[in-house]
Design a protein around this motif. Structure first.
Motif, PDB file in Angstrom:
ATOM      1  N   SER A  67       0.867  -1.176   0.000  1.00 42.12           N
ATOM      2  CA  SER A  67       0.000   0.000   0.000  1.00 42.12           C
ATOM      3  C   SER A  67       0.904   1.226   0.000  1.00 42.12           C
ATOM      4  N   GLU A  85      -0.548  -1.049  -5.320  1.00 40.32           N
ATOM      5  CA  GLU A  85      -0.824  -2.263  -4.559  1.00 40.32           C
ATOM      6  C   GLU A  85      -0.005  -3.461  -5.019  1.00 40.32           C
ATOM      7  N   SER A  92      -2.726   0.275  -9.390  1.00 40.45           N
ATOM      8  CA  SER A  92      -3.329   1.128  -8.379  1.00 40.45           C
ATOM      9  C   SER A  92      -4.557   0.461  -7.778  1.00 40.45           C
ATOM     10  N   GLN A  93      -5.102   1.082  -6.729  1.00 40.49           N
ATOM     11  CA  GLN A  93      -6.319   0.551  -6.126  1.00 40.49           C
ATOM     12  C   GLN A  93      -7.482   0.584  -7.110  1.00 40.49           C
ATOM     13  N   TYR A  94      -7.441   1.505  -8.090  1.00 43.46           N
ATOM     14  CA  TYR A  94      -8.511   1.587  -9.080  1.00 43.46           C
ATOM     15  C   TYR A  94      -8.429   0.432 -10.075  1.00 43.46           C
ATOM     16  N   GLY A  96      -7.500  -2.422  -9.296  1.00 39.23           N
ATOM     17  CA  GLY A  96      -7.887  -3.618  -8.552  1.00 39.23           C
ATOM     18  C   GLY A  96      -9.371  -3.889  -8.542  1.00 39.23           C
ATOM     19  N   PRO A 115     -10.147  -3.098  -4.082  1.00 36.93           N
ATOM     20  CA  PRO A 115      -8.866  -2.564  -3.596  1.00 36.93           C
ATOM     21  C   PRO A 115      -8.355  -3.364  -2.397  1.00 36.93           C
ATOM     22  N   ARG A 117      -6.498  -5.949  -2.837  1.00 35.03           N
ATOM     23  CA  ARG A 117      -6.434  -7.320  -3.344  1.00 35.03           C
ATOM     24  C   ARG A 117      -7.412  -8.231  -2.629  1.00 35.03           C
TER      25      ARG A 117
END
Length: 327
Positions: A67, A85, A92-94, A96, A115, A117
């Motif tokens: 993170s 991530e 990125s978290q997006y 994911g 996000p 994972r």
């Protein structure tokens, strides 16, 4: 650094980076007085349940959940951060947030990636409109019109759609979900609404190719995320070329820059940016908003000015045996 200061222990990666983040963030705020921007804060298996400790290690899966905040625009509840991530190019978290439906016989299994994972899995009739969460987590999924609506256990809503509009237009299915005939298909997130009412909108670019049977298949990449407070992040890639007869190059999927916008100031000139270079396979150099370079791999992060990474994961990303930090 002296060798006797090297040690292995449990740690919070964000804790290690706080001092540098504050310095870089202060510089960004001084340069961009109207908008406070923060420079980088900190690993891989998608799981239905996670219990991540302060070191970033999942106590259930035994893997490392990265993170690493590469940048952010806005502040407080209006902030739009960009969090890495994994050590991949688009991680990125997006990125994911995913949707995949697999049909076997009359049964559909749908995996919604999230996000951090995480994943929620649902099952139901292939031709049905409601699906049951396998983990009984409280999450729900239903087909709505030509798309799907996911509601997370925390009240987050995500709407998934087919950007080609194939089913709505009555066209044959592509790689996106349309009808019930496909053995496997995907959908893309279009809107995410948080419990506090904040919305994030996703913009995608498609790469069309012949599918070998007279139809069209598509690759896709994320080009922009924007929230309801007029903040946005636009993504640039190494290669923008398209050729109908051939699949996209690796550069078409490889991110070169993330541009941070305050749309109330300008929708075309970013207030700051983060850039990426790839010195070797599995290694990414992230140049933050203050111009400082962080080297990231799947199992290490090297701070600006360091010769060797002072933070690393022992074992592997999927099976952590130790966390090492040199102060």
């Amino acid at each position: 650094m002296k060798k006797d200061r090297r040690r292995e222990r449990r740690l919070n990666w964000r804790e290690m980076m706080t001092h540098n983040l504050l310095r870089a963030g202060s510089l960004s705020c001084a340069l961009l007085a109207s908008t406070c921007l923060t420079a980088p804060a900190a690993a891989q298996t998608v799981a239905e349940f996670r219990h991540v400790d302060s070191n970033g290690v999942d106590l259930v899966q035994g893997d490392f959940v990265m993170s690493f905040t590469e940048g952010s625009i806005g502040s407080g509840s209006a902030a739009l951060p960009l969090v890495r991530e994994s050590g991949n190019s688009a991680a990125s978290q997006y990125d994911g947030i995913t949707f995949r439906r697999t049909v076997s016989g009359s049964t559909a299994t749908i995996d919604v990636g999230l996000p951090g994972r995480e994943r929620d899995r649902f099952t139901g009739s292939a031709g049905g409109s409601t699906f049951t969460a396998v983990a009984a987590s409280g999450a729900t999924l239903e087909k709505s019109g030509f798309g799907y609506v996911y509601r997370g256990r925390d009240g987050t809503y995500i709407s998934f759609f087919d950007p080609t509009g194939a089913e709505e237009a009555g066209n044959p299915p592509t790689s996106f979900c349309a009808g019930t005939s496909q053995a496997q298909c995907d959908m893309l997130p279009q809107f995410l609404t948080s419990p506090n009412g904040r919305m994030i909108t996703f913009t995608w670019e498609l790469y069309a190719m012949p599918d070998g049977s007279g139809g069209t298949s598509y690759e896709h990449r994320l080009t922009r995320v924007a929230n309801s407070h007029d903040y946005a992040i636009g993504f640039a890639y190494q290669d923008d070329s398209q050729s109908w007869g051939t699949p996209p190059s690796s550069g078409w999927r490889t991110r070169s820059e993330a541009r941070f916008f305050n749309d109330s100031v300008s929708t075309t000139t970013p207030q700051a940016s983060v850039s990426y270079s790839y010195p070797s396979a599995g290694t990414i150099d992230v140049t933050d908003m203050a111009g400082k370079v962080w080297r990231v791999t799947a199992t290490s992060i090297r701070r600006p000015g360091e010769t060797n990474a002072s933070f690393s994961v022992g074992g592997s990303v999927g099976a952590v045996t130790s966390i090492t930090r040199e102060e």
